[in-house]
Design an enzyme around this catalytic site. Structure first.
Site, PDB file in Angstrom:
ATOM      1  N   CYS A 188       3.563   1.661   2.551  1.00 59.95           N
ATOM      2  CA  CYS A 188       4.684   0.832   2.383  1.00 59.95           C
ATOM      3  C   CYS A 188       5.641   1.669   1.701  1.00 59.95           C
ATOM      4  O   CYS A 188       6.844   1.661   1.941  1.00 59.95           O
ATOM      5  CB  CYS A 188       4.455  -0.508   1.748  1.00 59.95           C
ATOM      6  SG  CYS A 188       3.339  -1.653   2.633  1.00 59.95           S
ATOM      7  N   ASP A 223      10.549  23.702 -32.240  1.00 61.77           N
ATOM      8  CA  ASP A 223      11.428  22.528 -32.812  1.00 61.77           C
ATOM      9  C   ASP A 223      12.926  23.042 -32.932  1.00 61.77           C
ATOM     10  O   ASP A 223      13.612  22.125 -33.353  1.00 61.77           O
ATOM     11  CB  ASP A 223      11.014  22.059 -34.089  1.00 61.77           C
ATOM     12  CG  ASP A 223      11.225  23.126 -35.345  1.00 61.77           C
ATOM     13  OD1 ASP A 223      11.524  24.312 -34.936  1.00 61.77           O
ATOM     14  OD2 ASP A 223      11.217  22.767 -36.435  1.00 61.77           O
ATOM     15  N   ASP A 259      14.352  28.201 -29.858  1.00 64.65           N
ATOM     16  CA  ASP A 259      13.031  27.634 -29.028  1.00 64.65           C
ATOM     17  C   ASP A 259      13.140  27.191 -27.981  1.00 64.65           C
ATOM     18  O   ASP A 259      12.235  27.269 -26.992  1.00 64.65           O
ATOM     19  CB  ASP A 259      11.883  26.825 -29.780  1.00 64.65           C
ATOM     20  CG  ASP A 259      11.653  27.330 -31.148  1.00 64.65           C
ATOM     21  OD1 ASP A 259      11.337  28.423 -31.337  1.00 64.65           O
ATOM     22  OD2 ASP A 259      11.346  26.497 -32.154  1.00 64.65           O
ATOM     23  N   ASP A 298       5.620  28.122 -32.251  1.00 68.81           N
ATOM     24  CA  ASP A 298       6.780  28.863 -33.311  1.00 68.81           C
ATOM     25  C   ASP A 298       6.366  28.596 -34.575  1.00 68.81           C
ATOM     26  O   ASP A 298       5.437  27.761 -34.820  1.00 68.81           O
ATOM     27  CB  ASP A 298       8.299  27.940 -32.856  1.00 68.81           C
ATOM     28  CG  ASP A 298       9.059  28.087 -34.106  1.00 68.81           C
ATOM     29  OD1 ASP A 298       9.426  29.393 -34.307  1.00 68.81           O
ATOM     30  OD2 ASP A 298       9.510  27.164 -34.815  1.00 68.81           O
ATOM     31  N   CYS A 328       0.558  -1.377  -0.193  1.00 71.72           N
ATOM     32  CA  CYS A 328      -0.070  -0.042   0.109  1.00 71.72           C
ATOM     33  C   CYS A 328       0.931   1.391   0.026  1.00 71.72           C
ATOM     34  O   CYS A 328       2.335   1.078  -0.031  1.00 71.72           O
ATOM     35  CB  CYS A 328      -1.019   0.033   1.083  1.00 71.72           C
ATOM     36  SG  CYS A 328      -0.194   0.054   2.662  1.00 71.72           S
TER      37      CYS A 328
END
Length: 739
Positions: free
Chosen positions: A15, A615, A619, A412, A12
């Site tokens: 733990c 990309d 950027d 962009d 659980c």
């Protein structure tokens, strides 16, 4: 350094928290994160921390630990995982069935001694795991699910033994052996079902690993050799026959075929490959024989990097999980207090102590914190796995959780919304300069650049078979262009900003530039620098087609109630043309990389939750400044490393898909947490009021964990609302250079 451990014995959220605390106390450990669903621990530690110290710390609090590379699959000779459930059911059914038959007036209750014989092996044989784990938790000064189950079933079993001994020869009292045995069996059933469901959450990882070929056919000295992939080196020629998986990342040096990359990029259709095209290890070759020059192997391949990113995202904790952890830390002690209070109150109102014990047992049994610990990590695992199969790589759980709240997407332009392969469409020389000479000098300068505009210039120069002089001492002018020495002169090629900085007048070319910019063309000026001044040689104009998918992507984002904004370093005319074509109402042109990041921070300061999509290297600052950075894998590695989400195809519709999937995943997390709390909020009072039989409580507790995991698994049925997968095509006719 990061150290990965496999943790065994956790049941659980309590733990997982206890293991985390134990690992953090080890000298040299900076941080530790334990994922209950994957049963993995990620430890950030100094290089001097020995693995033995980490294992010892975990074992001290009652759990097992081993290095992830030491993890071995289950042996074929071991008993199946369901055997404890089957054994428990076989022993418990004779105890539970008579109770059910009594509802129909049939009395087949077993003798007390026979009930004792059937319940004892369930309690102390199959239930030994609960005693062991519960004792370890108590010894460590905390509690967990095992402690609750051990205390609850022991109370029911002990009460039954007491009543059996006390009433020997004096009639048959009501015993509770069926409650203790059925609860243990139901808990074991729930854990087994939960385990099966959790294994399905890692389907994405298994699917990616299955793509890795173990061997490759390598051509050396004209001979084809079948070698283990680990023996292939960069530069080797790998032969890929029809129907085989590509073993390495590389470039096609001979042959033509179609390659299925669907499990890597999410691209639904096979992609045509010929000489010069890149291929990815793990993709499936189609009808043709390919000879591939190896560019990357092992951990450096794209498939290996994708697998690491998915594993990292699945192992990480989402921010919402920290709140759950704080609740789990006090959950078991509170439940123990409620159970004790239940016992005392029932005694205080004049009830017999037998009924008080049974009601306290029901409280202990139903209050299982398993579902709390599983709600978030299982949804994250399924969400990231589903995203990976659709070509969306999520680096960490935080990016997935934040993405659902995005209110503004900043794009962009070049390579993100446009095809990113601009063509040279016009050459306008200044007075006294020939067109071929202008193109020749510009192309010489562009041999030092990898910018898309540089490729367009070089393509045009090669098409006219121009001999290019050498360029020396090249340097980039960020946001403006570049310069280099060509034939003894310093030449600079760049934007209108560069022209103004150099104090050069556009003269007669100004009207041509205005006309071209109004058409959405990108203008680059070529100047010769001499001392403090500069001489204008001419201008080059470029055109770039809008991606066909971009319109649908923007429209879908608007449908989701998300605002869109475009930032570009291009001129106003080009930016306006693209924005109008796509329906983007707000845009900014002539923006430097630093200004993009500033614009993103400005939006965030105004209260927007911002996703930045880009990309290129320029950027990266904006991607880092955004709440969520989304990079196209068709761009640079710098952008991918900066972003929280990477799109494996240059398809902007995947942006909307990523945000939609994030919303669905967070919804599953909230649903799981709601049901986890609802079981306890409703179940504990009912049990305390004596309205819940311990057997029903055990069934409800087991059902809570299974339902949370099963609900998360429904994410695997998610389908892209934008039906991403079509190939990108220019939105306007192909453009060519004019001489």
């Amino acid at each position: 350094m990061n150290i990965e451990l496999v943790i065994t014995g956790m049941t659980c959220a309590s733990c997982a928290m206890r293991v985390e605390k134990a690992l953090r106390k080890v000298p040299g450990v900076d941080s530790a994160s334990v994922n209950l669903a994957t049963e993995h621990a990620t430890v950030r530690a100094q290089a001097s921390v020995p693995m033995a110290a980490l294992k010892a710390a975990v074992e001290k609090v009652g759990y097992g630990a081993r290095a992830i590379e030491d993890a071995t699959p289950q042996s074929a000779g071991r008993l199946p995982a369901w055997w404890p459930v089957a054994a428990g059911a076989a022993l418990s059914l004779p105890l539970v069935a008579p109770m059910l038959l009594q509802l129909f007036g049939i009395d087949l209750m077993l003798p007390g001694w026979l009930q004792f014989v059937l319940a004892t092996p369930v309690q102390f044989g199959l239930g030994a795991r609960f005693y062991k784990a519960g004792w370890n938790a108590a010894r460590a000064g905390s509690g967990n699910m095992d402690l609750l189950v051990a205390l609850g079933t022991s109370a029911a079993y002990g009460l039954s033994v007491y009543l059996l001994v006390r009433h020997t020869g004096h009639g048959m009292p009501h015993l509770y052996f069926e409650a203790s045995a059925a609860v243990i069996t139901l808990v074991l059933l729930g854990k087994w079902l939960e385990g099966r469901a959790k294994r399905q959450t890692t389907d994405a990882i298994r699917a990616l690993n299955a793509l890795r070929p173990a061997t490759a056919r390598v051509r050396r000295d004209g001979i084809d050799l079948d070698l283990p992939v680990v023996q292939v080196v960069v530069g080797d020629l790998v032969v890929v026959r029809p129907g085989e998986h590509v073993a390495v990342d590389g470039e096609v040096s001979d042959g033509r075929s179609h390659v299925d990359e669907s499990l890597i990029t999410g691209e639904s259709l096979p992609v045509a490959k010929s000489v010069g095209d890149k291929v990815t290890g793990g993709s499936l070759n189609g009808e043709g024989l390919l000879l591939v020059r190896t560019l990357a192997i092992g951990a450096e391949t794209l498939l290996a990097r994708i697998t690491r990113m998915v594993e990292s995202a699945q192992a990480a904790k989402a921010p919402i999980q920290r709140s759950v952890d704080r609740v789990s830390a006090v959950f078991v002690p509170v439940v123990l207090a409620i159970a004790l209070l239940t016992f005392l109150v029932w005694l205080g109102v004049g009830s017999d102590w037998e009924r008080a014990v049974v009601n306290a047992v029901a409280v202990l049994v139903i209050a299982c914190p398993c579902a709390l610990g599983l709600a978030t990590p299982t949804a994250i695992m399924v969400g990231t796995g589903t995203a990976a199969r659709r070509g969306i790589l999520i680096r960490d759980a935080q990016a997935l959780e934040l993405a659902h709240a995005v209110t503004t997407v900043v794009f962009d332009k070049t390579g993100t919304l446009t095809v990113g392969r601009p063509a040279l469409v016009a050459i306008e020389p200044a007075g006294g300069v020939a067109r071929d000479e202008l193109l020749r000098l510009a192309a010489a300068l562009q041999t030092t650049s990898e910018h898309p505009l540089a490729h367009a210039v070089l393509d045009a120069a090669h098409a006219q078979r121009l001999a290019l002089p050498a360029a020396h001492d090249a340097r980039a002018l960020p946001g403006r262009g570049l310069e280099a020495k060509v034939q003894g002169d310093v030449l600079a090629l760049g934007s209108s900003r560069l022209l103004h900085e150099l104090g050069t007048d556009a003269d007669a070319l100004a009207s041509h530039a205005q006309r071209l910019e109004a058409q959405g063309r990108t203008i680059a000026w070529l100047v010769r620098r001499r001392g403090d001044g500069a001489e204008l040689l001419g201008l080059l104009a470029f055109g770039d087609g809008v991606k066909a998918e971009a319109r649908e992507a923007v429209a879908h984002l608007h449908g989701l109630g998300i605002k869109t904004l475009m930032l570009t370093g291009d001129n106003r005319g080009s930016a306006q043309a693209v924005a109008q074509a796509l329906g983007i109402g707000e845009w900014r042109a002539d923006v430097l990389p630093a200004d993009k990041a500033a614009a993103v921070r400005e939006l965030r300061a105004a209260g927007a939750v911002v996703a930045m999509v880009g990309d290129g290297i320029n950027d990266a600052p904006a991607l880092a400044a955004a709440d969520v950075g989304i990079a196209m894998s068709t761009g640079t590695d710098v952008a991918m490393e900066t972003a929280g989400i990477t799109l494996m195809r240059g398809d902007p519709r995947l942006v909307a898909d990523a945000l939609d999937l994030s919303r669905r995943t967070v919804a599953k997390i909230r649903q799981g947490l709601f049901w986890a709390f609802a079981y306890n909020v409703l179940g504990i009072p009912l049990a305390a009021l004596g309205l819940l039989n311990p057997v029903i409580a055990g069934a409800a507790m087991a059902l809570s964990s299974v339902s949370v995991v099963t609900n998360a698994l429904l994410l695997r049925r998610w389908r892209s609302p934008t039906q991403a997968g079509a190939e990108a095509v220019p939105a306007e006719p192909e453009l060519t250079a004019t001489a």
